[in-house]
Design a protein around this motif. Structure first.
Motif, PDB file in Angstrom:
ATOM      1  N   GLU A 323       0.807  -1.219   0.000  1.00 39.02           N
ATOM      2  CA  GLU A 323       0.000   0.000   0.000  1.00 39.02           C
ATOM      3  C   GLU A 323       0.842   1.273   0.000  1.00 39.02           C
ATOM      4  OE1 GLU A 323      -0.750  -1.960   4.070  1.00 39.02           O
ATOM      5  OE2 GLU A 323       0.328  -2.451   2.235  1.00 39.02           O
ATOM      6  N   GLU A 410     -11.078 -11.213  -5.283  1.00 39.71           N
ATOM      7  CA  GLU A 410     -10.691 -10.721  -3.965  1.00 39.71           C
ATOM      8  C   GLU A 410      -9.299 -10.111  -3.986  1.00 39.71           C
ATOM      9  OE1 GLU A 410     -11.214 -13.886  -1.172  1.00 39.71           O
ATOM     10  OE2 GLU A 410     -13.392 -13.532  -0.994  1.00 39.71           O
ATOM     11  N   ARG A 411      -8.377 -10.736  -4.733  1.00 39.18           N
ATOM     12  CA  ARG A 411      -7.031 -10.176  -4.847  1.00 39.18           C
ATOM     13  C   ARG A 411      -7.068  -8.814  -5.542  1.00 39.18           C
ATOM     14  NH1 ARG A 411      -2.472 -13.440  -4.699  1.00 39.18           N
ATOM     15  NH2 ARG A 411      -1.669 -12.592  -6.654  1.00 39.18           N
ATOM     16  N   GLU A 413      -9.664  -6.787  -5.718  1.00 42.06           N
ATOM     17  CA  GLU A 413     -10.380  -5.863  -4.829  1.00 42.06           C
ATOM     18  C   GLU A 413      -9.442  -5.326  -3.750  1.00 42.06           C
ATOM     19  OE1 GLU A 413     -13.747  -7.234  -2.180  1.00 42.06           O
ATOM     20  OE2 GLU A 413     -14.885  -6.409  -3.868  1.00 42.06           O
ATOM     21  N   ARG A 414      -8.703  -6.248  -3.141  1.00 41.03           N
ATOM     22  CA  ARG A 414      -7.763  -5.851  -2.085  1.00 41.03           C
ATOM     23  C   ARG A 414      -6.682  -4.921  -2.634  1.00 41.03           C
ATOM     24  NH1 ARG A 414      -6.111  -7.771   2.939  1.00 41.03           N
ATOM     25  NH2 ARG A 414      -3.884  -7.579   3.372  1.00 41.03           N
ATOM     26  N   SER A 415      -6.157  -5.231  -3.821  1.00 40.65           N
ATOM     27  CA  SER A 415      -5.104  -4.424  -4.428  1.00 40.65           C
ATOM     28  C   SER A 415      -5.577  -3.011  -4.723  1.00 40.65           C
ATOM     29  CB  SER A 415      -4.609  -5.093  -5.711  1.00 40.65           C
ATOM     30  OG  SER A 415      -3.675  -4.272  -6.369  1.00 40.65           O
ATOM     31  N   PHE A 418      -5.885  -0.925  -1.547  1.00 38.18           N
ATOM     32  CA  PHE A 418      -4.564  -0.451  -1.118  1.00 38.18           C
ATOM     33  C   PHE A 418      -4.104   0.728  -1.976  1.00 38.18           C
ATOM     34  CE2 PHE A 418      -3.386  -4.688   0.968  1.00 38.18           C
ATOM     35  CZ  PHE A 418      -3.407  -4.143   2.241  1.00 38.18           C
ATOM     36  N   LEU A 446     -12.947  -2.890   4.044  1.00 35.24           N
ATOM     37  CA  LEU A 446     -11.754  -2.938   4.903  1.00 35.24           C
ATOM     38  C   LEU A 446     -11.862  -4.072   5.911  1.00 35.24           C
ATOM     39  CD1 LEU A 446     -11.229   0.890   5.592  1.00 35.24           C
ATOM     40  CD2 LEU A 446      -9.855  -0.561   4.104  1.00 35.24           C
ATOM     41  N   LYS A 448     -13.756  -6.757   5.576  1.00 40.84           N
ATOM     42  CA  LYS A 448     -13.766  -8.004   4.829  1.00 40.84           C
ATOM     43  C   LYS A 448     -12.350  -8.484   4.535  1.00 40.84           C
ATOM     44  CE  LYS A 448     -14.871  -9.738   0.193  1.00 40.84           C
ATOM     45  NZ  LYS A 448     -15.480  -9.379  -1.129  1.00 40.84           N
ATOM     46  N   HIS A 449     -11.476  -7.543   4.145  1.00 41.61           N
ATOM     47  CA  HIS A 449     -10.112  -7.917   3.768  1.00 41.61           C
ATOM     48  C   HIS A 449      -9.115  -7.754   4.915  1.00 41.61           C
ATOM     49  CE1 HIS A 449     -11.095  -8.516  -0.452  1.00 41.61           C
ATOM     50  NE2 HIS A 449     -11.778  -7.390  -0.440  1.00 41.61           N
ATOM     51  N   GLU A 450      -9.636  -7.467   6.101  1.00 39.54           N
ATOM     52  CA  GLU A 450      -8.814  -7.313   7.299  1.00 39.54           C
ATOM     53  C   GLU A 450      -7.699  -6.301   7.088  1.00 39.54           C
ATOM     54  OE1 GLU A 450      -7.504 -11.259   8.230  1.00 39.54           O
ATOM     55  OE2 GLU A 450      -9.414 -11.837   9.084  1.00 39.54           O
ATOM     56  N   ILE A 451      -8.077  -5.163   6.523  1.00 42.10           N
ATOM     57  CA  ILE A 451      -7.150  -4.060   6.314  1.00 42.10           C
ATOM     58  C   ILE A 451      -7.375  -3.034   7.429  1.00 42.10           C
ATOM     59  CG2 ILE A 451      -6.456  -2.175   4.771  1.00 42.10           C
ATOM     60  CD1 ILE A 451      -7.573  -3.859   2.435  1.00 42.10           C
TER      61      ILE A 451
END
Length: 455
Positions: A323, A410-411, A413-415, A418, A446, A448-451
């Motif tokens: 990130e 999911e990858r 979405e997470r990317s 960030f 956030l 959901k992806h534990e960010i």
């Protein structure tokens, strides 16, 4: 502008003397008792105060002064207190310092000495204020003394740096090439009370072995062939400041013994000299090699390792803080384009994708150099992946694996979350706007992806 000084003194003659003797340098406010002083203290505008321990209603005892001194820790926690005591009341002064006073001055007051004490107190106050400002800035902007990052990994580094700066213990910084070990040393020094003194940097791997001892400890005239005059070594140059020993793992064993002795005894001897010199130096060391493996091989002393590793600090690779990649990229592009007077520049969308996808074996240094390469090879206002040299990177950076559609979504979405956070400095509202979702939706993503985002 004159510095503000609050004088808490019930004796009118003493208060008059202090106003007369100090008003040329300070804007003086007088309070004759605790009740008058408290509103001034709560205002937060007085960096330094003087406090007479003998206050009404019991001016013949120090009890009211001690009581107010304890309350100052709550009313004005950043205010530096200089206690005024009688010349036979040394035990009161000692107790006052234990309660938080930074210094004391005896009655009858020696104005010349008091001015020196005040100057020192204001200097300490200014350093502490600068440190608080840096810490506040780092929490708000994702930066700390020149280091940038909004990732959880870098927030942990920033916290460790802040704590480390409050002590004089040796620090051992570890991390791969390009992770910013020298920047971390600068950060610790700039946040510490040694920040007004020298930070001396020595690259132990870049100096020939036969010159390294003289470089570190200095030499006297005639100590060896070619020593035509005295040379002051790096340790002495760092007196009252900080010495940064980069690439400590490259240090020859014979010199490791001497460094160990310096850490144990805080003394050195110049080459060819008989005089032992006392030193007050904070040592920070750094390495990109595994010193525990070096110990096992017999190339690094175990006792020196433990002496240096009092405060361990590991800097993460850039791929461990994804990130931060775009945050750093935009920072370097702005910084370098300003130096070159190229005006406002930006990355093309494909360049941002390539930056985020690359695994950065050379870490932050490689990122900065690729942006410099781009600016050196194009005059366009928008930087492409080709300009960065990222169009030819083989797609074998991650272990080859076929992801399911759900995993791929999911990858991705997470990317992109960030990336949005990096571009906005962790500003939820701005990130939500970039992603074209509502704030509640972004908070759900956030979770959901534990960010986690550090405020």
């Amino acid at each position: 502008m004159k510095k503000k000084l609050l004088i808490i003194e019930d004796e009118k003659s003493v208060a008059k003397q202090l106003r007369w003797g100090l008003s040329e340098e300070y804007e003086i406010t007088i309070a004759s008792n605790a009740a008058q002083a408290k509103p001034f203290l709560s205002s937060g505008v007085f960096p330094v105060i003087t406090l007479d321990l003998g206050l009404p209603p019991d001016p013949d005892t120090p009890e009211q002064g001690f009581k107010l001194l304890e309350e100052i820790a709550v009313l004005a926690p950043h205010t530096r207190v200089i206690v005024i005591t009688g010349n036979t009341e040394e035990e009161h002064a000692i107790k006052a310092v234990a309660l938080g006073a930074v210094d004391f001055s005896e009655k009858p007051i020696n104005l010349k000495l008091l001015k020196i004490i005040l100057a020192r107190a204001y200097k300490i106050s200014a350093l502490a204020e600068a440190k608080r400002r840096l810490q506040k800035q780092s929490r708000q902007t994702g930066s700390l003394a020149g280091m940038l990052g909004v990732s959880a990994a870098m927030n942990m580094v920033f916290d460790r740096l802040r704590h480390a700066s409050t002590t004089d213990y040796p620090i051992l910084i570890t991390g791969n090439t390009g992770t910013g070990k020298e920047l971390a040393a600068h950060a610790v020094h700039s946040l510490s009370q040694r920040s007004t003194q020298n930070l001396i940097i020595v690259n132990c791997g870049a100096i020939p072995e036969n010159l390294l001892e003289s470089e570190l400890f200095g030499h006297e005239k005639g100590a060896f062939t070619g020593a035509v005059s005295r040379q002051i070594g790096k340790f002495e140059q760092a007196e009252q400041g900080t010495l940064f020993l980069d690439e400590i793992g490259e240090l020859p064993l014979a010199l490791q013994v001497k460094i160990l002795r310096v850490l144990q005894e805080s003394t050195i001897q110049r080459l060819g000299g008989a005089k032992t010199l006392s030193l007050d130096v904070r040592v920070i060391a750094a390495t990109n090699v595994n010193l525990e493996e070096s110990i096992a091989k017999g190339t690094f002393r175990e006792d020196l390792y433990y002496r240096l590793n009092v405060v361990p600090l590991r800097l993460p690779d850039l791929r461990e803080r994804p990130e931060d990649i775009l945050l750093l990229a935009h920072h370097f592009l702005h910084e370098e384009s300003q130096k070159l007077k190229r005006g406002q520049m930006a990355f093309l969308p494909a360049a941002l994708t390539a930056l985020a996808a690359y695994h950065w074996p050379g870490n932050v240094r490689e990122l900065q150099n690729r942006i410099r390469r781009a600016l050196a090879t194009t005059f366009d206002k928008r930087i492409s992946a080709v300009d960065l040299g990222l169009d030819e990177i083989p797609q074998e950076q991650e272990e080859q694996k076929l992801f399911t559609l759900k995993e791929t979504r999911e990858r991705a979405e997470r990317s992109v979350i960030f990336q949005a956070l990096a571009l906005t400095g962790n500003n939820i509202s701005k990130a939500a706007n970039l992603l074209e979702v509502s704030r509640p939706t972004l908070y759900d993503l956030l979770n959901k992806h534990e960010i986690s985002i550090k405020k």
